[in-house]
Enzyme design. Structure first.
Site, PDB file in Angstrom:
ATOM      1  NE  ARG A 135     -13.656 -26.621  -4.935  1.00 48.22           N
ATOM      2  CZ  ARG A 135     -13.535 -25.686  -3.994  1.00 48.22           C
ATOM      3  NH1 ARG A 135     -14.456 -24.757  -3.851  1.00 48.22           N
ATOM      4  NH2 ARG A 135     -12.478 -25.672  -3.216  1.00 48.22           N
TER       5      ARG A 135
ATOM      6  NE  ARG B 113     -11.820 -24.344  -6.856  1.00 47.82           N
ATOM      7  CZ  ARG B 113     -11.888 -23.104  -6.361  1.00 47.82           C
ATOM      8  NH1 ARG B 113     -12.604 -22.180  -6.980  1.00 47.82           N
ATOM      9  NH2 ARG B 113     -11.259 -22.790  -5.247  1.00 47.82           N
TER      10      ARG B 113
ATOM     11  CG  HIS C 143     -17.610 -13.209  -8.365  1.00 44.23           C
ATOM     12  ND1 HIS C 143     -17.184 -14.520  -8.385  1.00 44.23           N
ATOM     13  CD2 HIS C 143     -18.099 -13.005  -7.122  1.00 44.23           C
ATOM     14  CE1 HIS C 143     -17.379 -15.072  -7.214  1.00 44.23           C
ATOM     15  NE2 HIS C 143     -17.949 -14.182  -6.419  1.00 44.23           N
TER      16      HIS C 143
ATOM     17  CG  HIS D   7     -22.194 -23.357 -10.414  1.00 46.13           C
ATOM     18  ND1 HIS D   7     -21.529 -23.848  -9.316  1.00 46.13           N
ATOM     19  CD2 HIS D   7     -21.986 -22.021 -10.399  1.00 46.13           C
ATOM     20  CE1 HIS D   7     -20.959 -22.864  -8.661  1.00 46.13           C
ATOM     21  NE2 HIS D   7     -21.215 -21.737  -9.304  1.00 46.13           N
TER      22      HIS D   7
ATOM     23  CG  ASN E  42     -18.148 -20.137 -15.058  1.00 42.43           C
ATOM     24  OD1 ASN E  42     -18.394 -21.311 -14.838  1.00 42.43           O
ATOM     25  ND2 ASN E  42     -17.097 -19.524 -14.541  1.00 42.43           N
TER      26      ASN E  42
ATOM     27  CD  GLU F  47     -13.106 -18.246 -14.360  1.00 41.86           C
ATOM     28  OE1 GLU F  47     -13.730 -17.194 -14.560  1.00 41.86           O
ATOM     29  OE2 GLU F  47     -13.354 -19.026 -13.409  1.00 41.86           O
TER      30      GLU F  47
ATOM     31  CB  THR G 130     -13.030 -17.360  -7.780  1.00 43.23           C
ATOM     32  OG1 THR G 130     -12.589 -18.568  -8.398  1.00 43.23           O
ATOM     33  CG2 THR G 130     -11.884 -16.364  -7.761  1.00 43.23           C
TER      34      THR G 130
ATOM     35  CD  GLU H 233     -13.804 -12.281 -15.550  1.00 44.95           C
ATOM     36  OE1 GLU H 233     -14.774 -12.683 -14.860  1.00 44.95           O
ATOM     37  OE2 GLU H 233     -13.176 -13.008 -16.346  1.00 44.95           O
TER      38      GLU H 233
ATOM     39  CG  HIS I  97     -11.847 -22.243 -12.046  1.00 46.94           C
ATOM     40  ND1 HIS I  97     -12.060 -21.473 -10.923  1.00 46.94           N
ATOM     41  CD2 HIS I  97     -10.550 -22.652 -11.961  1.00 46.94           C
ATOM     42  CE1 HIS I  97     -10.950 -21.413 -10.205  1.00 46.94           C
ATOM     43  NE2 HIS I  97     -10.021 -22.128 -10.808  1.00 46.94           N
TER      44      HIS I  97
END
Length: 246
Positions: free
Chosen positions: A55, A51, A196, A9, A6, A76, A107, A157, A49
């Site tokens: 963001r 969103r 996660h 970030h 992922n 995602e 999340t 998941e 992801h």
């Protein structure tokens, strides 16, 4: 066991400086470059992801990565008409339906498939009709697994946040929850992934959980990359995962 990296970030860092200057030639770091570096480090897929509040990842990131990264893309997304429209345009290999609120930093908790069954069913159907495989990000609870099976989604998941944040006195209970959930989903013919809060220190504890096909990991890899570089950080995680039993 496969590794989905992922890279949200990476975009978070970029947006901290360039959210108001999206077309700047100075905008960095590049999620696209991170995706390529992840591939070079041994990643099996890329997760992003987009969103509703944009963001971190932007629509343009999704299109660029889908078009130029040779790894499968896992998008995602929240269960909304806006995100469904985007997914049908991007055409990623996979979509993972997740809960989403503007108040959260990241999340937190799984999607309430049981409580939103009709809504999730419609979204899964639309994605599958476009030849996109669907995963549902859920807590390791049996009622959610039973509801997920009703949607026809190919994958779940399992949310590992409670496991990752558990103290030594209760982590065994969280592992047991994951074991039971994974066995139940596998018996229902559903591919089992997890993600996660997984990091270099706790990933080995997940070797106790059977039937895991893929881990989706982001924050710890991006954090480690600040010290050793992105390719090395991904390679180190692949090595940490290598002891998972066949």
């Amino acid at each position: 066991m496969l590794l989905g990296v992922n890279i949200d970030h990476v975009a978070t860092l970029r947006e901290a400086r360039y959210s108001l200057l999206p077309e700047s030639s100075n905008a960095e770091p590049s999620p696209m470059e991170a995706a390529i570096d992840a591939k070079e480090g041994g990643a099996d897929s890329i997760t992003i992801h987009v969103r509703g509040d944009r963001r971190h990842m932007q629509d343009r990131d999704a299109f660029e990565i889908a078009a130029n990264c040779p790894l499968p893309l896992n998008l995602e997304m929240g269960v909304t008409d806006e995100m469904l429209e985007l997914a049908l345009k991007v055409k990623p290999e996979f979509v993972c339906l997740v809960p989403e609120t503007r108040e959260e930093v990241t999340t937190e908790g799984g999607l309430d498939v049981r409580g939103r069954l009709d809504e999730v069913l419609a979204c899964v159907k639309a994605l599958q009709e476009a030849s996109i495989k669907v995963s549902l990000f859920i807590d390791p609870d049996l009622p959610q697994i039973e509801a997920s099976a009703k949607t026809g989604a190919e994958m779940v998941e399992l949310h590992t946040g409670c496991f990752a944040n558990a103290g030594d006195d209760v982590v065994g209970l969280e592992v047991s929850r994951l074991i039971e959930a994974s066995k139940t989903a596998h018996a229902a013919g559903i591919q089992v992934n997890a993600g996660h809060g997984i990091n270099y220190a706790n990933v080995a504890r997940l070797f106790e959980v059977p039937h895991l096909a893929e881990l989706n990991i982001g924050h710890t890899i991006v954090s480690r990359a600040m010290r050793v570089g992105f390719r090395n950080a991904v390679s180190e995680m692949k090595e940490a995962m290598s002891g998972y039993p066949d």
